[in-house]
Design a protein around this motif. Sequence first.
Motif, PDB file in Angstrom:
ATOM      1  N   GLU A   1      22.270 -13.086  -3.872  1.00 41.19           N
ATOM      2  CA  GLU A   1      23.412 -12.186  -3.714  1.00 41.19           C
ATOM      3  C   GLU A   1      23.185 -11.260  -2.522  1.00 41.19           C
ATOM      4  OE1 GLU A   1      25.854  -8.812  -6.310  1.00 41.19           O
ATOM      5  OE2 GLU A   1      24.353 -10.098  -7.275  1.00 41.19           O
ATOM      6  N   GLU A   2      24.143 -11.244  -1.583  1.00 39.08           N
ATOM      7  CA  GLU A   2      24.012 -10.436  -0.374  1.00 39.08           C
ATOM      8  C   GLU A   2      25.064  -9.332  -0.354  1.00 39.08           C
ATOM      9  OE1 GLU A   2      24.479 -11.266   4.367  1.00 39.08           O
ATOM     10  OE2 GLU A   2      23.071 -12.559   3.263  1.00 39.08           O
ATOM     11  N   THR A   3      24.649  -8.133   0.062  1.00 38.59           N
ATOM     12  CA  THR A   3      25.534  -6.972   0.121  1.00 38.59           C
ATOM     13  C   THR A   3      25.408  -6.307   1.481  1.00 38.59           C
ATOM     14  OG1 THR A   3      25.208  -6.585  -2.261  1.00 38.59           O
ATOM     15  CG2 THR A   3      26.121  -4.767  -0.978  1.00 38.59           C
ATOM     16  N   ASP A   4      26.527  -5.963   2.078  1.00 39.63           N
ATOM     17  CA  ASP A   4      26.524  -5.232   3.347  1.00 39.63           C
ATOM     18  C   ASP A   4      26.281  -3.751   3.091  1.00 39.63           C
ATOM     19  OD1 ASP A   4      27.026  -7.477   4.935  1.00 39.63           O
ATOM     20  OD2 ASP A   4      29.197  -7.308   4.646  1.00 39.63           O
ATOM     21  N   LEU A   5      25.413  -3.156   3.885  1.00 47.06           N
ATOM     22  CA  LEU A   5      25.071  -1.745   3.744  1.00 47.06           C
ATOM     23  C   LEU A   5      25.500  -0.985   4.983  1.00 47.06           C
ATOM     24  CD1 LEU A   5      21.417  -2.119   2.370  1.00 47.06           C
ATOM     25  CD2 LEU A   5      23.539  -1.960   1.046  1.00 47.06           C
ATOM     26  N   GLU A   6      25.836   0.287   4.816  1.00 45.74           N
ATOM     27  CA  GLU A   6      26.225   1.141   5.925  1.00 45.74           C
ATOM     28  C   GLU A   6      25.604   2.509   5.748  1.00 45.74           C
ATOM     29  OE1 GLU A   6      30.437   1.477   5.889  1.00 45.74           O
ATOM     30  OE2 GLU A   6      30.507   2.660   4.054  1.00 45.74           O
ATOM     31  N   ALA A   7      25.712   3.333   6.774  1.00 42.30           N
ATOM     32  CA  ALA A   7      25.132   4.676   6.729  1.00 42.30           C
ATOM     33  C   ALA A   7      25.664   5.435   5.518  1.00 42.30           C
ATOM     34  CB  ALA A   7      25.466   5.432   8.006  1.00 42.30           C
TER      35      ALA A   7
ATOM     36  N   CYS B   1      23.194  -2.903   7.955  1.00 43.86           N
ATOM     37  CA  CYS B   1      22.296  -4.015   7.690  1.00 43.86           C
ATOM     38  C   CYS B   1      22.768  -4.701   6.414  1.00 43.86           C
ATOM     39  CB  CYS B   1      20.837  -3.552   7.575  1.00 43.86           C
ATOM     40  SG  CYS B   1      20.507  -2.375   6.232  1.00 43.86           S
ATOM     41  N   TRP B   2      22.009  -5.669   5.950  1.00 44.98           N
ATOM     42  CA  TRP B   2      22.374  -6.324   4.699  1.00 44.98           C
ATOM     43  C   TRP B   2      21.205  -6.279   3.722  1.00 44.98           C
ATOM     44  CZ3 TRP B   2      18.784 -10.072   4.305  1.00 44.98           C
ATOM     45  CH2 TRP B   2      18.381 -10.765   5.452  1.00 44.98           C
ATOM     46  N   LEU B   3      21.559  -6.380   2.471  1.00 44.78           N
ATOM     47  CA  LEU B   3      20.589  -6.432   1.374  1.00 44.78           C
ATOM     48  C   LEU B   3      20.778  -7.756   0.652  1.00 44.78           C
ATOM     49  CD1 LEU B   3      18.648  -5.178  -0.870  1.00 44.78           C
ATOM     50  CD2 LEU B   3      20.763  -4.431  -1.984  1.00 44.78           C
ATOM     51  N   LYS B   4      19.692  -8.422   0.355  1.00 40.75           N
ATOM     52  CA  LYS B   4      19.755  -9.669  -0.398  1.00 40.75           C
ATOM     53  C   LYS B   4      18.830  -9.573  -1.602  1.00 40.75           C
ATOM     54  CE  LYS B   4      19.994 -13.470   1.938  1.00 40.75           C
ATOM     55  NZ  LYS B   4      19.620 -14.639   2.777  1.00 40.75           N
ATOM     56  N   VAL B   5      19.398  -9.762  -2.783  1.00 36.44           N
ATOM     57  CA  VAL B   5      18.636  -9.818  -4.033  1.00 36.44           C
ATOM     58  C   VAL B   5      18.891 -11.194  -4.629  1.00 36.44           C
ATOM     59  CG1 VAL B   5      18.231  -8.797  -6.291  1.00 36.44           C
ATOM     60  CG2 VAL B   5      18.908  -7.339  -4.370  1.00 36.44           C
ATOM     61  N   GLU B   6      17.840 -12.020  -4.654  1.00 37.55           N
ATOM     62  CA  GLU B   6      17.995 -13.429  -5.012  1.00 37.55           C
ATOM     63  C   GLU B   6      19.016 -14.045  -4.063  1.00 37.55           C
ATOM     64  OE1 GLU B   6      18.747 -13.458  -9.223  1.00 37.55           O
ATOM     65  OE2 GLU B   6      16.670 -12.961  -9.706  1.00 37.55           O
TER      66      GLU B   6
ATOM     67  N   PHE C   1      13.177  -1.345 -11.497  1.00 38.02           N
ATOM     68  CA  PHE C   1      12.122  -2.213 -12.002  1.00 38.02           C
ATOM     69  C   PHE C   1      11.348  -2.901 -10.881  1.00 38.02           C
ATOM     70  CE2 PHE C   1      15.747  -2.122 -14.933  1.00 38.02           C
ATOM     71  CZ  PHE C   1      15.159  -1.455 -15.994  1.00 38.02           C
ATOM     72  N   GLY C   2      11.477  -2.361  -9.662  1.00 37.73           N
ATOM     73  CA  GLY C   2      10.750  -2.933  -8.545  1.00 37.73           C
ATOM     74  C   GLY C   2      11.192  -4.338  -8.179  1.00 37.73           C
ATOM     75  N   THR C   3      12.451  -4.672  -8.423  1.00 33.51           N
ATOM     76  CA  THR C   3      12.965  -6.012  -8.170  1.00 33.51           C
ATOM     77  C   THR C   3      12.756  -6.414  -6.709  1.00 33.51           C
ATOM     78  OG1 THR C   3      14.644  -5.683  -9.867  1.00 33.51           O
ATOM     79  CG2 THR C   3      15.011  -7.486  -8.310  1.00 33.51           C
ATOM     80  N   GLY C   4      12.265  -7.625  -6.493  1.00 35.44           N
ATOM     81  CA  GLY C   4      12.079  -8.110  -5.140  1.00 35.44           C
ATOM     82  C   GLY C   4      13.406  -8.207  -4.397  1.00 35.44           C
ATOM     83  N   HIS C   5      13.413  -7.857  -3.127  1.00 34.84           N
ATOM     84  CA  HIS C   5      14.642  -7.845  -2.345  1.00 34.84           C
ATOM     85  C   HIS C   5      14.297  -7.968  -0.869  1.00 34.84           C
ATOM     86  CE1 HIS C   5      13.178  -3.699  -2.576  1.00 34.84           C
ATOM     87  NE2 HIS C   5      13.711  -3.527  -1.377  1.00 34.84           N
ATOM     88  N   GLN C   6      15.325  -8.190  -0.066  1.00 37.52           N
ATOM     89  CA  GLN C   6      15.146  -8.382   1.362  1.00 37.52           C
ATOM     90  C   GLN C   6      16.207  -7.600   2.110  1.00 37.52           C
ATOM     91  OE1 GLN C   6      15.603 -12.464   2.609  1.00 37.52           O
ATOM     92  NE2 GLN C   6      14.240 -12.222   4.368  1.00 37.52           N
TER      93      GLN C   6
END
Length: 334
Positions: free
Chosen positions: A79-85, A72-77, A93-98
């Motif tokens: 900036e997008e990062t690909d994630l894997e198992a 899946c992917w992670l987006k913070v503001e 700091f509980g930063t909002g993310h998607q």
Amino acid sequence: MREALSENPDAAGVARDDVLSALLSTIRLSGSLQFCFMPTGDWQTDAAPSLANLSAKASGTMPFHIVVAGRCWLKVEDEETDLEAGDVLVFPFGTGHQLGAGRDGKLVLPTRDLPQKPWREIPVLRYGDETQGVRLLCGYLQWDGLSFAPLRRALPRLIHVRTRAANDGDWLRTIIRQMVEEVDRPRAGGVSMLPRLTEIIFIEILRHQIMMAEPSSVGWLAALGDPALSRCLSLIHDDPKRDWSLEQLAAASGMSRSALADRFQTMLSTSPIRYIRDWRLYLASVALATSGQPAAIAYDAGYATEAAFNRAFSRAFATPPAAWRATASKRGSS
């Protein structure tokens, strides 16, 4: 020979390890929550997920995600990062993310879809009809360690560890597999086991972050890499109850009083004596949340009376000791 024998090349490393050990020994999670999240197809979470219905306390609440299977992917503001198992994410700091997969997928709201507690088993939230998708272990951790300002300033908004790439990731993957086993094959005590496994992972990730991060020119990490300051910090953390004087700390660090004070101010934006006070008050906050009598805690923190301790604690944590203890007790019983 005299110059070679006058220095111990490992002294700074030993002192740094002593400081880290003192910090890690205080880590006690005051609350946590875990659930399994299994979306399929194209999907995305809310960009600003709310933990209001999950956590009894906003401060010190750290969301985490462990990617067990899929991508899946992670987006913070922006900036997008690909994630894997094998990827583990912690937001100190509980930063909002998607999180999401694909583009413009359906909106899923796992934090709002969780059943009401108490739970007999760890909740598993499934979205979509497809058989294969992404599987994540999600939740939050509550830890008051971030109230210790030098540590708070040293941590990033996101800690991301790829266990498949990490040299020491094998045993982390083993713990993750055990967590999945507790979800897939519920047994007696499983709801209590998962928070403890989560705590172990958090401690290792925190240690990894502190040890591997590039020290900046100033701050706590830089201070741990400074031979003189690391010796001074090691003395403080090894014996915080001692009535340290600036003269004693300076002599042990091989510096003059003025040089030590200036170095502390430059690197840590504080003085040695104030650092001692802040560390004692943090240890007092841990003691209040776990056990101990108020009078003994006040004495250990270096205060002659409970009244003086109460005033200092209230200034440092914006809440009186009694209220701090009551809140910690409430979280522990929830």
